[in-house]
Design a protein around this motif. Structure first.
Motif, PDB file in Angstrom:
ATOM      1  N   LEU A 102       0.823  -1.210   0.000  1.00  0.00           N
ATOM      2  CA  LEU A 102       0.000   0.000   0.000  1.00  0.00           C
ATOM      3  C   LEU A 102       0.857   1.259   0.000  1.00  0.00           C
ATOM      4  CD1 LEU A 102      -2.793   1.357   0.222  1.00  0.00           C
ATOM      5  CD2 LEU A 102      -2.619   1.111   2.711  1.00  0.00           C
ATOM      6  N   SER A 103       1.944   1.225   0.777  1.00  0.00           N
ATOM      7  CA  SER A 103       2.829   2.406   0.847  1.00  0.00           C
ATOM      8  C   SER A 103       3.509   2.696  -0.486  1.00  0.00           C
ATOM      9  CB  SER A 103       3.872   2.210   1.943  1.00  0.00           C
ATOM     10  OG  SER A 103       4.778   1.180   1.587  1.00  0.00           O
ATOM     11  N   GLU A 104       3.628   1.678  -1.325  1.00  0.00           N
ATOM     12  CA  GLU A 104       4.332   1.848  -2.614  1.00  0.00           C
ATOM     13  C   GLU A 104       3.387   2.252  -3.739  1.00  0.00           C
ATOM     14  OE1 GLU A 104       6.195  -1.916  -3.048  1.00  0.00           O
ATOM     15  OE2 GLU A 104       7.861  -1.454  -1.680  1.00  0.00           O
ATOM     16  N   VAL A 105       2.060   2.195  -3.437  1.00  0.00           N
ATOM     17  CA  VAL A 105       1.085   2.592  -4.463  1.00  0.00           C
ATOM     18  C   VAL A 105       0.949   4.110  -4.433  1.00  0.00           C
ATOM     19  CG1 VAL A 105      -1.320   2.452  -5.216  1.00  0.00           C
ATOM     20  CG2 VAL A 105      -0.172   0.421  -4.317  1.00  0.00           C
ATOM     21  N   GLY A 107      -6.520   5.148  -6.814  1.00  0.00           N
ATOM     22  CA  GLY A 107      -7.459   5.149  -5.685  1.00  0.00           C
ATOM     23  C   GLY A 107      -8.136   3.817  -5.481  1.00  0.00           C
ATOM     24  N   ARG A 108      -8.541   3.169  -6.565  1.00  0.00           N
ATOM     25  CA  ARG A 108      -9.229   1.886  -6.463  1.00  0.00           C
ATOM     26  C   ARG A 108      -8.314   0.817  -5.872  1.00  0.00           C
ATOM     27  NH1 ARG A 108     -12.270  -1.259 -11.462  1.00  0.00           N
ATOM     28  NH2 ARG A 108     -13.039  -3.026 -10.218  1.00  0.00           N
ATOM     29  N   LYS A 109      -7.071   0.815  -6.343  1.00  0.00           N
ATOM     30  CA  LYS A 109      -6.090  -0.154  -5.837  1.00  0.00           C
ATOM     31  C   LYS A 109      -5.842   0.061  -4.340  1.00  0.00           C
ATOM     32  CE  LYS A 109      -2.784  -3.264  -6.186  1.00  0.00           C
ATOM     33  NZ  LYS A 109      -3.107  -4.710  -6.373  1.00  0.00           N
ATOM     34  N   LYS A 110      -5.753   1.323  -3.944  1.00  0.00           N
ATOM     35  CA  LYS A 110      -5.539   1.648  -2.527  1.00  0.00           C
ATOM     36  C   LYS A 110      -6.701   1.161  -1.662  1.00  0.00           C
ATOM     37  CE  LYS A 110      -2.611   5.748  -3.020  1.00  0.00           C
ATOM     38  NZ  LYS A 110      -2.493   7.208  -2.775  1.00  0.00           N
ATOM     39  N   LYS A 111      -7.929   1.374  -2.167  1.00  0.00           N
ATOM     40  CA  LYS A 111      -9.099   0.932  -1.402  1.00  0.00           C
ATOM     41  C   LYS A 111      -9.119  -0.584  -1.240  1.00  0.00           C
ATOM     42  CE  LYS A 111     -12.260   4.760  -2.428  1.00  0.00           C
ATOM     43  NZ  LYS A 111     -13.534   5.148  -3.097  1.00  0.00           N
ATOM     44  N   GLU A 112      -8.764  -1.282  -2.311  1.00  0.00           N
ATOM     45  CA  GLU A 112      -8.736  -2.754  -2.259  1.00  0.00           C
ATOM     46  C   GLU A 112      -7.707  -3.243  -1.247  1.00  0.00           C
ATOM     47  OE1 GLU A 112      -7.991  -3.993  -6.236  1.00  0.00           O
ATOM     48  OE2 GLU A 112     -10.047  -3.613  -6.934  1.00  0.00           O
ATOM     49  N   LEU A 113      -6.517  -2.620  -1.297  1.00  0.00           N
ATOM     50  CA  LEU A 113      -5.455  -3.020  -0.359  1.00  0.00           C
ATOM     51  C   LEU A 113      -5.841  -2.694   1.076  1.00  0.00           C
ATOM     52  CD1 LEU A 113      -2.247  -1.947  -2.336  1.00  0.00           C
ATOM     53  CD2 LEU A 113      -2.883  -4.273  -1.683  1.00  0.00           C
ATOM     54  N   GLN A 114      -6.460  -1.517   1.288  1.00  0.00           N
ATOM     55  CA  GLN A 114      -6.875  -1.129   2.637  1.00  0.00           C
ATOM     56  C   GLN A 114      -7.927  -2.097   3.169  1.00  0.00           C
ATOM     57  OE1 GLN A 114      -5.424   1.431   4.545  1.00  0.00           O
ATOM     58  NE2 GLN A 114      -6.563   0.255   6.082  1.00  0.00           N
ATOM     59  N   LYS A 115      -8.835  -2.536   2.290  1.00  0.00           N
ATOM     60  CA  LYS A 115      -9.852  -3.501   2.697  1.00  0.00           C
ATOM     61  C   LYS A 115      -9.212  -4.821   3.120  1.00  0.00           C
ATOM     62  CE  LYS A 115     -14.114  -5.730   1.144  1.00  0.00           C
ATOM     63  NZ  LYS A 115     -15.043  -5.938  -0.008  1.00  0.00           N
TER      64      LYS A 115
END
Length: 508
Positions: free
Chosen positions: A395-398, A404-412
């Motif tokens: 997540l830190s490397e995104v 935004g979508r990738k970040k939300k998926e990783l956060q989930k």
């Protein structure tokens, strides 16, 4: 499995003992008052309050006078089945017998009838066997501060009248009456409340019918952090619950540390340096700050998790050593005996007596399996935590506006992993609670002791086999059952054989 409960026993100082007695013993003031029990007359408390106030005034100490002390003792709800009068009398006389001081107690329920408890007020002074009464041999003069002065002139105002608050004790009148001893200093010691907690917890557990509902005392200086009780309509309920969540987070980390092999002194050192000392210093400088406690515990958990990782890393680098116990050598395959300690006869005999297994050593197979389950669960948690670290790094490397979508998926995924890890950690104490232990720490203490005693037994058995050239005879419960089964089978065979012979005799 229900989580092991700590007993709740609280002590407070009373500056108005007469008012407090009226409050706890009055049906008009208490909605659910079941019983009141007194070890002495009410006159005692009036005289005690007067004595304490007089002594306090003489001392010149600032603050409030402590006239008596009160214990609040929470009882299991199952105790409502007992007769209230007898129950209260038992608990009150228990205190008086142990400490020899007068008491008055009341048995209550709260309004919702969810908290069954005793209020027990006790005196810090005892009545003297012989009261000390002093009679004035001449007129005695006291100023407005109660101080004895030599002449009447010293208590007169500018107008020649006795100043307000001053007094004269005439010749032949009582100027000092002493009915009580000095205060018992042990009631002021920190160790007193701990002693009372253990004493009453033991008493409660005698009368608890369900073993699973037995209480324990939360020990001061424990590796764990105690959670706080939240009362009804407490305005700080959310704050206390948030505080409790952080405490549970620390306790989960402690369980993992113990299972991973981190020594208890190391855990205590982390707790002292990262929690106890910073909080004490902060309160001394800036007062109570709940948010600071949360940050302090978070850092402490991180320190403890780093310590766990270092211990596990060290274990993986060590060359596996052959231990005396392997799964093939478990006590299921060797002689058992649940009697006293491992011992061999000291008497001079032609043949040494077979060593006997201790009760704790006989529990080793069962405890071994539970410990294996703890280690497997701990290992699974470690794997999940590695996955969590990897996801956080990802997540830190995104970066970038369109990620935004990738970040939300990783956060989930991160949130789901955190939830899974929390649930897996919560399962650790339940593993040991299934066999009657209240905490991982308590279980591991018994497990290590059983491991040591079992090892000693195995060593003694091997030595006995070499000396006698015999195989050990099983004496445990399983052996007795097997022996009984064999006896029944032999009896059945004998009956069948006899029946067959009788049939043959009658044949033509």
């Amino acid at each position: 499995m229900p989580i092991g409960r700590n007993s709740f026993i609280q002590m407070t100082k009373l500056s108005n003992v007469k008012g407090r007695i009226t409050y706890i013993s009055s049906h008009a003031k208490q909605e659910n008052l079941y019983a009141v029990y007194e070890t002495t007359e009410r006159k005692f408390w009036r005289e005690l309050a007067k004595c304490n106030q007089e002594e306090f005034a003489k001392s010149g100490t600032e603050g409030k006078c402590i006239e008596a002390r009160e214990l609040i003792i929470a009882l299991p709800e199952s105790f409502t089945e007992y007769q209230p009068d007898r129950l209260l009398q038992l608990f009150t006389n228990h205190f008086k017998q142990n400490y020899g001081t007068e008491c008055i107690a009341a048995l209550h329920h709260n309004k919702r009838k969810t908290n069954y408890h005793i209020h027990l007020i006790f005196a810090e002074r005892k009545l003297l066997d012989e009261p000390i009464i002093k009679i004035a041999s001449r007129n005695m003069f006291y100023d407005e501060n109660g101080k004895h002065v030599r002449t009447k002139k010293e208590i007169l105002g500018e107008d020649g009248e006795i100043r307000e608050g001053s007094s004269i004790v005439k010749k032949g009148e009582v100027y000092e009456k002493k009915l009580f001893t000095a205060k018992d200093e042990r009631f002021k010691c920190n160790s007193f409340l701990d002693e009372v907690k253990h004493s009453y917890t033991d008493l409660i557990n005698i009368y608890v019918q369900d073993e699973k509902q037995k209480l324990q005392v939360f020990e001061r200086g424990s590796v764990y952090l105690a959670t706080k009780k939240i009362g009804k309509n407490n305005p700080k309920a959310q704050e206390i619950e948030a505080d409790n969540q952080k405490r549970r987070e620390w306790n989960r980390a402690v369980d993992m540390a113990l299972i991973s092999g981190v020594p208890e002194p190391k855990i205590m050192e982390v707790k002292r340096k990262e929690i106890t000392e910073p909080i004490r210093e902060s309160i001394a400088r800036r007062g109570n700050r709940p948010r600071l406690f949360s940050r302090v515990v978070t850092v402490a958990v991180e320190v403890l998790e780093f310590l766990i990782a270092s211990v596990l890393f060290k274990k993986t680098r060590e060359v596996p050593k052959q231990t005396e116990q392997t799964e093939a050598e478990h006590p299921e395959h060797v002689a058992e005996n649940s009697t006293a300690a491992v011992k061999t006869t000291k008497e001079e005999k032609a043949e040494p007596e077979q060593p006997k297994m201790t009760r704790l050593a006989s529990k080793y197979p069962k405890l071994f399996k539970v410990n294996k389950e703890l280690e497997d669960q701990n290992g699974a948690i470690q794997q999940k935590q590695k996955q969590l670290s990897a996801k956080k790094k990802e997540l830190s490397e995104v970066t970038g506006w369109f990620k935004g979508r990738k970040k939300k998926e990783l956060q989930k995924e991160i949130d789901e992993l955190k939830s899974q890890i929390r649930d897996m950690k919560d399962y650790l104490p339940r593993i040991v609670q299934k066999i009657g232990y209240r905490s991982v720490q308590e279980f591991l203490k018994d497990f290590k002791a059983s491991q040591t005693e079992y090892s000693q037994y195995r060593t003694a058995i091997e030595k006995w086999k070499k000396e006698t050239g015999k195989e050990p005879v099983a004496h445990g419960i399983r052996a007795k059952l097997a022996e009984k089964k064999q006896e029944i089978q032999n009896e059945q065979k004998n009956k069948q054989h006899t029946h067959s012979q009788n049939k043959d005799r009658g044949a033509r």
